[in-house]
Structure formats: C-alpha cells, structure tokens
Scaffold this motif. Structure first.
Motif, PDB file in Angstrom:
ATOM      1  N   TYR A  44       0.827  -1.210   0.000  1.00  0.00           N
ATOM      2  CA  TYR A  44       0.000   0.000   0.000  1.00  0.00           C
ATOM      3  C   TYR A  44       0.856   1.253   0.000  1.00  0.00           C
ATOM      4  O   TYR A  44       2.014   1.258   0.420  1.00  0.00           O
ATOM      5  CB  TYR A  44      -0.960   0.018   1.190  1.00  0.00           C
ATOM      6  N   ASN A  45       0.244   2.308  -0.495  1.00  0.00           N
ATOM      7  CA  ASN A  45       0.882   3.612  -0.568  1.00  0.00           C
ATOM      8  C   ASN A  45       0.527   4.377   0.701  1.00  0.00           C
ATOM      9  O   ASN A  45      -0.631   4.706   0.935  1.00  0.00           O
ATOM     10  CB  ASN A  45       0.384   4.355  -1.807  1.00  0.00           C
ATOM     11  N   ASP A  46       1.525   4.656   1.536  1.00  0.00           N
ATOM     12  CA  ASP A  46       1.286   5.397   2.766  1.00  0.00           C
ATOM     13  C   ASP A  46       1.709   6.854   2.638  1.00  0.00           C
ATOM     14  O   ASP A  46       1.843   7.565   3.634  1.00  0.00           O
ATOM     15  CB  ASP A  46       2.024   4.738   3.934  1.00  0.00           C
ATOM     16  N   SER A  47       1.961   7.292   1.393  1.00  0.00           N
ATOM     17  CA  SER A  47       2.328   8.685   1.154  1.00  0.00           C
ATOM     18  C   SER A  47       1.813   9.081  -0.220  1.00  0.00           C
ATOM     19  O   SER A  47       1.290   8.257  -0.955  1.00  0.00           O
ATOM     20  CB  SER A  47       3.858   8.853   1.232  1.00  0.00           C
ATOM     21  N   GLY A  48       1.946  10.341  -0.575  1.00  0.00           N
ATOM     22  CA  GLY A  48       1.536  10.774  -1.902  1.00  0.00           C
ATOM     23  C   GLY A  48       0.222  11.529  -1.900  1.00  0.00           C
ATOM     24  O   GLY A  48      -0.392  11.781  -0.857  1.00  0.00           O
ATOM     25  N   ALA A  49      -0.250  11.871  -3.100  1.00  0.00           N
ATOM     26  CA  ALA A  49      -1.387  12.777  -3.254  1.00  0.00           C
ATOM     27  C   ALA A  49      -2.674  12.217  -2.655  1.00  0.00           C
ATOM     28  O   ALA A  49      -3.410  12.942  -1.969  1.00  0.00           O
ATOM     29  CB  ALA A  49      -1.596  13.094  -4.736  1.00  0.00           C
ATOM     30  N   GLN A  50      -2.960  10.939  -2.903  1.00  0.00           N
ATOM     31  CA  GLN A  50      -4.219  10.385  -2.391  1.00  0.00           C
ATOM     32  C   GLN A  50      -4.233  10.343  -0.870  1.00  0.00           C
ATOM     33  O   GLN A  50      -5.262  10.616  -0.234  1.00  0.00           O
ATOM     34  CB  GLN A  50      -4.454   8.985  -2.973  1.00  0.00           C
ATOM     35  N   MET A  51      -3.110   9.994  -0.288  1.00  0.00           N
ATOM     36  CA  MET A  51      -3.045   9.961   1.170  1.00  0.00           C
ATOM     37  C   MET A  51      -3.171  11.379   1.739  1.00  0.00           C
ATOM     38  O   MET A  51      -3.796  11.589   2.796  1.00  0.00           O
ATOM     39  CB  MET A  51      -1.742   9.311   1.619  1.00  0.00           C
ATOM     40  N   ARG A 111     -11.580 -11.402   8.623  1.00  0.00           N
ATOM     41  CA  ARG A 111     -12.969 -11.892   8.656  1.00  0.00           C
ATOM     42  C   ARG A 111     -13.343 -12.550   7.325  1.00  0.00           C
ATOM     43  O   ARG A 111     -14.101 -13.525   7.297  1.00  0.00           O
ATOM     44  CB  ARG A 111     -13.893 -10.710   8.942  1.00  0.00           C
ATOM     45  N   PHE A 112     -12.782 -12.039   6.252  1.00  0.00           N
ATOM     46  CA  PHE A 112     -13.048 -12.532   4.901  1.00  0.00           C
ATOM     47  C   PHE A 112     -12.194 -13.762   4.560  1.00  0.00           C
ATOM     48  O   PHE A 112     -12.243 -14.260   3.449  1.00  0.00           O
ATOM     49  CB  PHE A 112     -12.756 -11.401   3.906  1.00  0.00           C
ATOM     50  N   ARG A 113     -11.412 -14.216   5.544  1.00  0.00           N
ATOM     51  CA  ARG A 113     -10.528 -15.384   5.405  1.00  0.00           C
ATOM     52  C   ARG A 113      -9.386 -15.143   4.416  1.00  0.00           C
ATOM     53  O   ARG A 113      -8.956 -16.064   3.724  1.00  0.00           O
ATOM     54  CB  ARG A 113     -11.321 -16.640   5.022  1.00  0.00           C
ATOM     55  N   VAL A 114      -8.942 -13.916   4.333  1.00  0.00           N
ATOM     56  CA  VAL A 114      -7.763 -13.579   3.539  1.00  0.00           C
ATOM     57  C   VAL A 114      -6.701 -13.098   4.522  1.00  0.00           C
ATOM     58  O   VAL A 114      -6.853 -12.040   5.134  1.00  0.00           O
ATOM     59  CB  VAL A 114      -8.065 -12.487   2.495  1.00  0.00           C
ATOM     60  N   HIS A 115      -5.652 -13.885   4.675  1.00  0.00           N
ATOM     61  CA  HIS A 115      -4.615 -13.602   5.668  1.00  0.00           C
ATOM     62  C   HIS A 115      -3.287 -13.371   4.951  1.00  0.00           C
ATOM     63  O   HIS A 115      -2.943 -14.089   4.005  1.00  0.00           O
ATOM     64  CB  HIS A 115      -4.497 -14.758   6.656  1.00  0.00           C
ATOM     65  N   PHE A 116      -2.537 -12.394   5.423  1.00  0.00           N
ATOM     66  CA  PHE A 116      -1.296 -11.997   4.757  1.00  0.00           C
ATOM     67  C   PHE A 116      -0.078 -12.391   5.578  1.00  0.00           C
ATOM     68  O   PHE A 116      -0.084 -12.327   6.805  1.00  0.00           O
ATOM     69  CB  PHE A 116      -1.302 -10.486   4.506  1.00  0.00           C
ATOM     70  N   ASP A 117       0.956 -12.777   4.842  1.00  0.00           N
ATOM     71  CA  ASP A 117       2.236 -13.091   5.476  1.00  0.00           C
ATOM     72  C   ASP A 117       3.077 -11.841   5.669  1.00  0.00           C
ATOM     73  O   ASP A 117       3.950 -11.805   6.545  1.00  0.00           O
ATOM     74  CB  ASP A 117       3.014 -14.092   4.613  1.00  0.00           C
ATOM     75  N   SER A 118       2.855 -10.814   4.856  1.00  0.00           N
ATOM     76  CA  SER A 118       3.669  -9.605   4.938  1.00  0.00           C
ATOM     77  C   SER A 118       2.901  -8.420   4.369  1.00  0.00           C
ATOM     78  O   SER A 118       1.976  -8.576   3.576  1.00  0.00           O
ATOM     79  CB  SER A 118       4.997  -9.791   4.180  1.00  0.00           C
ATOM     80  N   TRP A 119       3.323  -7.219   4.802  1.00  0.00           N
ATOM     81  CA  TRP A 119       2.754  -5.955   4.351  1.00  0.00           C
ATOM     82  C   TRP A 119       3.910  -5.082   3.873  1.00  0.00           C
ATOM     83  O   TRP A 119       4.939  -4.968   4.557  1.00  0.00           O
ATOM     84  CB  TRP A 119       2.006  -5.259   5.487  1.00  0.00           C
ATOM     85  N   ALA A 120       3.792  -4.481   2.698  1.00  0.00           N
ATOM     86  CA  ALA A 120       4.865  -3.663   2.125  1.00  0.00           C
ATOM     87  C   ALA A 120       4.402  -2.216   2.008  1.00  0.00           C
ATOM     88  O   ALA A 120       3.267  -1.950   1.595  1.00  0.00           O
ATOM     89  CB  ALA A 120       5.268  -4.194   0.758  1.00  0.00           C
ATOM     90  N   LEU A 121       5.266  -1.276   2.363  1.00  0.00           N
ATOM     91  CA  LEU A 121       4.944   0.144   2.323  1.00  0.00           C
ATOM     92  C   LEU A 121       5.717   0.822   1.198  1.00  0.00           C
ATOM     93  O   LEU A 121       6.926   0.638   1.052  1.00  0.00           O
ATOM     94  CB  LEU A 121       5.323   0.830   3.640  1.00  0.00           C
ATOM     95  N   GLN A 122       5.006   1.619   0.417  1.00  0.00           N
ATOM     96  CA  GLN A 122       5.635   2.318  -0.692  1.00  0.00           C
ATOM     97  C   GLN A 122       6.716   3.278  -0.202  1.00  0.00           C
ATOM     98  O   GLN A 122       7.771   3.407  -0.820  1.00  0.00           O
ATOM     99  CB  GLN A 122       4.589   3.085  -1.496  1.00  0.00           C
ATOM    100  N   SER A 123       6.506   3.955   0.932  1.00  0.00           N
ATOM    101  CA  SER A 123       7.475   4.939   1.411  1.00  0.00           C
ATOM    102  C   SER A 123       8.825   4.296   1.710  1.00  0.00           C
ATOM    103  O   SER A 123       9.877   4.911   1.478  1.00  0.00           O
ATOM    104  CB  SER A 123       6.934   5.641   2.659  1.00  0.00           C
TER     105      SER A 123
END
Length: 509
Positions: free
Chosen positions: A157-164, A214-226
């Motif tokens: 996900y993008n944690d910076s930039g115009a949309q944020m 809750r939707f049964r989608v589980h992640f092993d990692s999270w990546a940040l654009q910054s």
C-alpha cells in the motif's frame, strides 16, 4: 503425500503398451463409454498410419488391460472405453486413502511464489470491488499451495503521496467541522476517524486487516511504498532512462512496453517519484527476496501494467516470465432489481463488512470467484443471502452437511473398505467418475489461474451425490460399507473444493 491419480495411471498403462502418451477424458455422453481418447488422431501423422487403423490398435491394447471391459472405435479415430466395477472400486479406495489431499499436486520442482493482492490504499474501508481482488487472489494462492507450491501472500500500500494527502485533509476538515475538499473523501467512516485526534492511516490499516481476516484472507507480509522509495537512488542507474521536459523517463518502449514512463516528475510538478518508480522498486524487492515467481492481482484498469512490469524486469536483468499480472473485472451489486452505486470518495460505497453482514462470508467468497476474472460479476444480493437450494453455495454446503449426518449415524469406519457386493448402479459409477475428475480440475485451475472452475465442479459433485442419495439407501443397505466409503470420499471432495475458494464446509445446516 498426494495419491496418484487413478485415471492418469490408467492412461499411462495404456501408453506403455503403445509406447506413446495417452490421455483419457470423460465423454459428455455416457453412451460413449466411461473414458475416451483421441490419441489416434494425434499420433497418426508421426506414426504414418491412418487414424482409424491406429485407433483399432489402441482399442486392442486397451481390452488387454484388466481395467477395461470393452473398447470401441468411433468417428475418425476416437477410442471409447468401458471400465470394470473392480477398477472403479479400486479407484474409490485410492480416493478414500487420499482423504482431503486427493487431487493435490507434487511438482518436480517447488517454486517459492508471492501473490500480492488487494493492496488498496488505506483511504477507506475495503470495498466489494477490492474484495474481488482478495477472493480471487487468495483462491489462486490456495490452488497453488494445493498443487504443491510454496506460497506467500502480501499486501502493498501507498502510505504517502497525493491520495493519502487528500485522505488526511478530508479527516482534518471534518475535525474542524468543515466539508472535505471537493476531490477528497466523504462518508460516515471519515467522521468516525475525525472523532479521534490522531493520524487516521494506522487506524484505517487496522480496520482493513480485521475485515480481511474476517473474509478469510490472511497476509504473510505488508509492504509500504514509502520504505521502497528510499531505495530509488540505488535502482535508477540500472534502468534505461533519459530526461525530457525536466522529468526522468524510463525508455520502457524499447524493452517491450507500450510507451515510455515517467519515473521522476519535473520540478514544476514537484520533482518527486511517480508510482511507476515505486513499481520498479517493488518488483526488484520481490525478486531480491528470493521469490521464483511474483504474481500481481490487479483491477482491469491496470491493463497496461503487464507490459510495463515485463519491461522493468528486462531492464533490471530479470527473466520477465517470473512476473505474472492477473487482471479482474468490476463487481456490480443488485438488490430488488436495482444496481447499487459504489464510490469511496462520495461516501455511497458498499463496504465489504456491510456485504458480509448481508450475505455471510461463505456466499461473499463464493460469488466473488464463481465467474472468470475476465468477466464482470453481477451479484444479486437477495439471492446470495438466501438459505435455500436456489443459492448454489448453500446447495453445495447442504450436500456436505447431509453426508455428515449420514456418517454421524454410521458404525465406526472399517479398517478395510469392502468391495461392492453387487454390480455398481449408474449413480454410483457416475459419482466415482466425478470424484476422479478432481485432480485434473484442480491442476488446470491452478495452471490457468482460474478458480472459477472449482465452484462449477463442486456443484456437479453435489448434483451427482443428490442423485445417488435419492436412488440408493446407504445405512442398512447390502452395500453399506461400499456406499459409506463413497459418501466419505464425496464429503472430502466437497470440503476441499469449498476450502480452495475460502468457503466453509458445515457439518450441520
């Protein structure tokens, strides 16, 4: 360890007799046998024989096998086979032995695969549109794992930039009692975030993760654009670039892309990196972490991204075949015959949590993968919420629950399942052959990245089971032991199929 596919094994036995690969398929019309092959048509040119003559040879070789009771040639070079009850009983025993792992793969080489999915910016709760990304991507991951691959799931996900910036400005405006900027974000969730004096992004991310769990989608990692952008100076020299109008461009058209892409904006436009620059860093980061294959799950509006990622891989010296871009179309919800509008910024969006509240996790997962990704999905919310056999997910789950009820009243499972004490009925034969399709269905769904084949298969298993159960008693019948083995195998197949698309297999309904 996965159990060998009995149909593939029979084809291999026939192939040994002919010194050629033989693939068996189940005909649509049972009058054409239990299985058939068009090998004569494929082999005739290299054997320099007429297809009909070669088909006669295949038929003669087939009837020499104990499994085959009868073989006939048909048409220009087809061979139809009728198999013995004993072979079908042995095949059922193999299915029972495999349990819920029957149909799983055992590849010659296991790949380490990353599936990156959802990856919606944390500017609001997960929407139904993003939920299709999660349902599709997670089902692909489950199929690849069932095929024997090592899979890791990641959210970027993008944690910076115009949309944020617009998102934070929208929350801050509501704190002041003002309306959000014209191009900002609106809705009750923005007001909820404004009620606390803190950065809304971490709270939004927590909510996103809770919803996806809750939707049964589980992640092993999270990546940040910054974090990735901090490495831009490291990778920019490795790219084929040039300057134009004060901006830095990638000469990606020279490497297979449709156009060149801006990586660094001109000073007049802020001079910062574009999301295309982040793409470069993220792709390199994935492959540097040792993934053999990186799969991106993206919406159809990213159709130009496939060639761009391949061009980036070439510029960085990576094999572009290690990169896959899977695209999916939009989702439309209807209720009472009217389509619901969805826009995160306007505040009239349908969030995934609301959709789950209406139809449940099982129906939500099912309906978001039961069409090919290249098709727009239109979900009738009223039908999806209905607990009747008109609702396909309920229909399949009911078959599983009905079998669970039979097994609760059955004697303890015998150590050795008996062979049938009488000739197999058509419904028994059909159900066994349907179960034997699962290895091929699962393998092709994984290879083609098409999980929509699994709900279709599950419905057909449920159809065949209901026909069998309508015609034949299980408990107290002369064939009780054999039929209990058959229903156990059917339950396992349904449970596995449902799990591959993230749907529960209930014991009671």
């Amino acid at each position: 360890m996965p159990v060998a596919d009995p149909v593939a094994r029979l084809g291999a036995e026939l192939g040994e007799a002919l010194r050629a690969p033989i693939e068996l398929e189940r005909p649509n019309d049972p009058a054409h046998g239990d299985y058939a092959t068009n090998a004569a048509l494929q082999l005739a040119p290299q054997r320099r024989q007429a297809p009909r003559d070669l088909a006669e040879e295949i038929a003669a070789a087939a009837v020499s096998l104990p499994a085959v009771e009868r073989a006939e040639t048909a048409g220009p070079g087809f061979v139809n086979l009728w198999l013995s009850d004993a072979w079908l009983a042995d095949a059922l025993a193999a299915i029972v032995e495999g349990g819920r792992d029957f149909g799983g793969g055992q590849p010659d080489r296991t790949e380490r695969i990353q599936v990156e999915m959802v990856s919606a910016n944390p500017t609001g709760p997960i929407t139904v549109a993003s939920a299709r990304n999660g349902a599709y991507g997670d089902s692909i991951a489950r199929l690849l794992e069932f095929a024997g691959q090592h899979v890791e799931r990641e959210y970027y996900y993008n944690d910076s930039g115009a949309q944020m910036d617009k998102f934070r400005a929208s929350v801050e405006a509501r704190r002041r009692g003002d309306e959000p900027p014209e191009d900002g974000y609106r809705g009750a969730y923005v007001d909820d975030l404004a009620a606390k004096d803190e950065d809304p992004v971490p709270r939004m991310l927590e909510q996103i993760e809770r919803t996806l769990d809750r939707f049964r989608v589980h992640f092993d990692s999270w990546a940040l654009q910054s974090r990735l952008e901090a490495r831009l100076d490291e990778f920019l020299p490795r790219l084929d670039t040039y300057e134009k109008d004060g901006a830095v461009w990638a000469r990606s058209s020279k490497h297979g892309d449709d156009d060149d892409r801006v990586l660094i904006r001109s000073p007049e436009r802020g001079g910062g990196p574009t999301y295309r620059a982040a793409d470069v860093l993220y792709l390199a980061d994935k492959l540097e972490r040792g993934f053999d294959r990186a799969i991106y799950v993206l919406g159809a509006d990213h159709h130009g991204t496939r060639n761009w990622y391949a061009a980036v891989a070439r510029m960085l010296g990576y094999d572009p075949d290690r990169i896959e871009v899977l695209l999916y179309q939009l989702v439309h919800l209807t209720s009472g015959g009217e389509q619901r509008k969805m826009s995160k910024r306007r505040g009239d969006v349908v969030f995934l949590d609301e959709f789950i509240d209406e139809v449940g996790v099982d129906a939500a997962r099912w309906y978001l993968v039961n069409r090919g990704p290249d098709q727009t999905i239109e979900i009738d919310v009223d039908l999806a919420a209905e607990r009747s056999q008109k609702n396909p997910v309920y229909y399949v789950q009911y078959a599983h629950a009905r079998i669970a009820g039979i097994l609760r009243n059955a004697p303890p499972e015998p150590v050795d399942e008996p062979a049938p004490s009488q000739p197999l009925a058509d419904e028994e034969r059909d159900l066994i052959k349907r179960l034997l399709e699962f290895p091929r269905v699962a393998a092709e769904a994984a290879e083609r990245r098409g999980p929509q084949a699994i709900p279709v298969y599950a419905i057909r298993v449920a159809d065949d089971f209901h026909r069998f159960y309508h015609e034949h008693r299980v408990l107290g019948s002369e064939a009780e032991g054999f039929r209990l083995a058959l229903v156990r195998a059917t339950q396992n197949a349904i449970a596995r199929a449902l799990d591959l698309v993230g749907v529960a297999a209930p014991e009671r309904m």
